[in-house]
Design a protein around this motif. Sequence first.
Motif, PDB file in Angstrom:
ATOM      1  N   ASN A 160     -11.376   8.351 -18.003  1.00 25.33           N
ATOM      2  CA  ASN A 160     -12.777   8.426 -17.577  1.00 25.33           C
ATOM      3  C   ASN A 160     -13.054   7.655 -16.290  1.00 25.33           C
ATOM      4  OD1 ASN A 160     -12.369   5.913 -18.722  1.00 25.33           O
ATOM      5  ND2 ASN A 160     -14.356   5.840 -19.760  1.00 25.33           N
ATOM      6  N   ILE A 161     -12.010   7.364 -15.494  1.00 25.90           N
ATOM      7  CA  ILE A 161     -12.190   6.710 -14.197  1.00 25.90           C
ATOM      8  C   ILE A 161     -11.665   7.640 -13.112  1.00 25.90           C
ATOM      9  CG2 ILE A 161     -11.540   4.745 -12.744  1.00 25.90           C
ATOM     10  CD1 ILE A 161     -11.473   3.021 -15.217  1.00 25.90           C
ATOM     11  N   ASN A 162     -12.515   7.913 -12.121  1.00 23.81           N
ATOM     12  CA  ASN A 162     -12.173   8.903 -11.097  1.00 23.81           C
ATOM     13  C   ASN A 162     -12.227   8.357  -9.676  1.00 23.81           C
ATOM     14  OD1 ASN A 162     -11.887  11.252 -12.925  1.00 23.81           O
ATOM     15  ND2 ASN A 162     -14.065  10.889 -13.314  1.00 23.81           N
ATOM     16  N   ASN A 163     -12.264   7.040  -9.528  1.00 27.56           N
ATOM     17  CA  ASN A 163     -12.211   6.408  -8.211  1.00 27.56           C
ATOM     18  C   ASN A 163     -10.894   5.645  -8.116  1.00 27.56           C
ATOM     19  OD1 ASN A 163     -14.927   7.112  -7.362  1.00 27.56           O
ATOM     20  ND2 ASN A 163     -15.635   5.618  -8.875  1.00 27.56           N
ATOM     21  N   PHE A 164     -10.107   5.909  -7.074  1.00 22.34           N
ATOM     22  CA  PHE A 164      -8.754   5.372  -7.006  1.00 22.34           C
ATOM     23  C   PHE A 164      -8.495   4.672  -5.676  1.00 22.34           C
ATOM     24  CE2 PHE A 164      -8.771   9.436  -9.334  1.00 22.34           C
ATOM     25  CZ  PHE A 164      -8.524   8.948 -10.623  1.00 22.34           C
ATOM     26  N   SER A 165      -8.051   3.429  -5.756  1.00 23.01           N
ATOM     27  CA  SER A 165      -7.717   2.707  -4.526  1.00 23.01           C
ATOM     28  C   SER A 165      -6.518   3.342  -3.825  1.00 23.01           C
ATOM     29  CB  SER A 165      -7.454   1.222  -4.818  1.00 23.01           C
ATOM     30  OG  SER A 165      -6.578   1.040  -5.909  1.00 23.01           O
ATOM     31  N   SER A 166      -5.627   3.983  -4.572  1.00 23.27           N
ATOM     32  CA  SER A 166      -4.491   4.663  -3.945  1.00 23.27           C
ATOM     33  C   SER A 166      -4.958   5.812  -3.057  1.00 23.27           C
ATOM     34  CB  SER A 166      -3.516   5.185  -5.010  1.00 23.27           C
ATOM     35  OG  SER A 166      -4.164   6.099  -5.885  1.00 23.27           O
ATOM     36  N   HIS A 167      -6.054   6.479  -3.424  1.00 23.49           N
ATOM     37  CA  HIS A 167      -6.588   7.545  -2.582  1.00 23.49           C
ATOM     38  C   HIS A 167      -7.140   6.977  -1.279  1.00 23.49           C
ATOM     39  CE1 HIS A 167      -7.248  10.866  -5.864  1.00 23.49           C
ATOM     40  NE2 HIS A 167      -6.018  10.382  -5.856  1.00 23.49           N
ATOM     41  N   LEU A 168      -7.781   5.811  -1.365  1.00 23.14           N
ATOM     42  CA  LEU A 168      -8.294   5.178  -0.148  1.00 23.14           C
ATOM     43  C   LEU A 168      -7.147   4.783   0.777  1.00 23.14           C
ATOM     44  CD1 LEU A 168     -11.167   2.876  -1.503  1.00 23.14           C
ATOM     45  CD2 LEU A 168     -11.346   5.145  -0.472  1.00 23.14           C
ATOM     46  N   ILE A 169      -6.063   4.273   0.205  1.00 25.00           N
ATOM     47  CA  ILE A 169      -4.896   3.910   1.012  1.00 25.00           C
ATOM     48  C   ILE A 169      -4.352   5.147   1.726  1.00 25.00           C
ATOM     49  CG2 ILE A 169      -2.487   3.113   0.904  1.00 25.00           C
ATOM     50  CD1 ILE A 169      -3.360   1.287  -1.437  1.00 25.00           C
ATOM     51  N   LYS A 170      -4.347   6.259   1.033  1.00 21.40           N
ATOM     52  CA  LYS A 170      -3.815   7.497   1.607  1.00 21.40           C
ATOM     53  C   LYS A 170      -4.744   8.093   2.657  1.00 21.40           C
ATOM     54  CE  LYS A 170      -2.215  12.117   0.227  1.00 21.40           C
ATOM     55  NZ  LYS A 170      -1.965  13.032  -0.922  1.00 21.40           N
ATOM     56  N   GLU A 171      -6.065   8.033   2.403  1.00 24.64           N
ATOM     57  CA  GLU A 171      -7.017   8.778   3.226  1.00 24.64           C
ATOM     58  C   GLU A 171      -7.694   7.939   4.307  1.00 24.64           C
ATOM     59  OE1 GLU A 171      -9.622  10.247   0.224  1.00 24.64           O
ATOM     60  OE2 GLU A 171      -8.064  11.509  -0.701  1.00 24.64           O
ATOM     61  N   SER A 172      -7.733   6.619   4.143  1.00 28.75           N
ATOM     62  CA  SER A 172      -8.400   5.737   5.114  1.00 28.75           C
ATOM     63  C   SER A 172      -7.401   4.745   5.699  1.00 28.75           C
ATOM     64  CB  SER A 172      -9.564   5.000   4.449  1.00 28.75           C
ATOM     65  OG  SER A 172     -10.510   5.898   3.928  1.00 28.75           O
ATOM     66  N   GLU A 173      -6.197   5.230   5.950  1.00 29.10           N
ATOM     67  CA  GLU A 173      -5.108   4.340   6.352  1.00 29.10           C
ATOM     68  C   GLU A 173      -5.378   3.640   7.675  1.00 29.10           C
ATOM     69  OE1 GLU A 173      -3.606   8.368   7.969  1.00 29.10           O
ATOM     70  OE2 GLU A 173      -5.247   7.518   6.797  1.00 29.10           O
ATOM     71  N   GLY A 174      -5.981   4.344   8.624  1.00 32.42           N
ATOM     72  CA  GLY A 174      -6.221   3.734   9.931  1.00 32.42           C
ATOM     73  C   GLY A 174      -7.063   2.481   9.835  1.00 32.42           C
ATOM     74  N   GLN A 175      -8.197   2.581   9.169  1.00 32.76           N
ATOM     75  CA  GLN A 175      -9.104   1.447   9.028  1.00 32.76           C
ATOM     76  C   GLN A 175      -8.490   0.329   8.189  1.00 32.76           C
ATOM     77  OE1 GLN A 175     -12.921   2.518   7.383  1.00 32.76           O
ATOM     78  NE2 GLN A 175     -13.617   0.388   7.232  1.00 32.76           N
ATOM     79  N   LEU A 176      -7.860   0.705   7.077  1.00 32.56           N
ATOM     80  CA  LEU A 176      -7.306  -0.290   6.159  1.00 32.56           C
ATOM     81  C   LEU A 176      -6.184  -1.091   6.795  1.00 32.56           C
ATOM     82  CD1 LEU A 176      -7.005  -1.533   3.311  1.00 32.56           C
ATOM     83  CD2 LEU A 176      -5.475   0.390   2.762  1.00 32.56           C
ATOM     84  N   PHE A 177      -5.201  -0.402   7.376  1.00 32.25           N
ATOM     85  CA  PHE A 177      -4.045  -1.099   7.914  1.00 32.25           C
ATOM     86  C   PHE A 177      -4.365  -1.829   9.217  1.00 32.25           C
ATOM     87  CE2 PHE A 177      -1.915   2.209   5.258  1.00 32.25           C
ATOM     88  CZ  PHE A 177      -1.402   1.323   4.310  1.00 32.25           C
ATOM     89  N   ALA A 178      -5.304  -1.293   9.987  1.00 32.85           N
ATOM     90  CA  ALA A 178      -5.745  -2.018  11.184  1.00 32.85           C
ATOM     91  C   ALA A 178      -6.383  -3.342  10.771  1.00 32.85           C
ATOM     92  CB  ALA A 178      -6.727  -1.178  11.984  1.00 32.85           C
ATOM     93  N   HIS A 179      -7.194  -3.314   9.730  1.00 33.19           N
ATOM     94  CA  HIS A 179      -7.825  -4.552   9.242  1.00 33.19           C
ATOM     95  C   HIS A 179      -6.765  -5.541   8.764  1.00 33.19           C
ATOM     96  CE1 HIS A 179     -10.653  -7.176   7.068  1.00 33.19           C
ATOM     97  NE2 HIS A 179      -9.732  -7.171   6.104  1.00 33.19           N
ATOM     98  N   ALA A 180      -5.790  -5.054   7.996  1.00 34.61           N
ATOM     99  CA  ALA A 180      -4.750  -5.940   7.477  1.00 34.61           C
ATOM    100  C   ALA A 180      -3.963  -6.586   8.607  1.00 34.61           C
ATOM    101  CB  ALA A 180      -3.816  -5.162   6.550  1.00 34.61           C
TER     102      ALA A 180
END
Length: 204
Positions: A160-180
């Motif tokens: 019953n959980i449909n929000n996934f941090s793995s999807h964000l890693i896959k789809e928002s990689e530019g913003q996430l990895f630039a921040h890191a």
Amino acid sequence: MAYLFIDTSDHLVLGLLDEGFKWLELIETQDKKSSASIHSHIYNLLEPRGLKVRDVKGLFQVAGPGSYTGMRISEGISQVLEWQNIPIYSFYHFSVPKILGVEKGAWVSKAFKNEIFLYEWRGSEVKKSLHAQDELESLQESLRDELGEFWTHFEGIFENINNFSSHLIKESEGQLFAHAAESCLREKPFYYRSLENEFHVSNK
């Protein structure tokens, strides 16, 4: 040159990013015991591009949460590359939505001994806790109005959980990895079990 990505928090996920932090390739295996295969997977990821491990510009590592055994695999590789003066950046699955601008929420995953790990964030205020697995539904009900629908790391963990941090890693990689990279994030491995519990010897 490219960046290497490793996630062994649940099962083995590997990837290569270009210098603009966009995916060149992302591989998700179902291998939960990746110690025997991770080196060959990394080789097969790099070799077609004429790269060796020493050629990578940096390593992005998911530092958990996870089991001691699972997290030591990626942390061990991170430390080896760090000795070679390759930059290491690491972050937690539960921090991904917050990094990407989700101001408040709740992230949950299965821990051990029929327990779940819960991470709540309200702006800069965070709370980490362990609960019995059968308390999940009541926790969702009590926190939904304030924090919204729960997050977890991968599909198939909770029905019953449909929000996934793995999807964000896959789809928002530019913003996430630039921040890191810009923030020089280097989080320590986060284990579900403390080292004392992991290596406790029963007297029975």
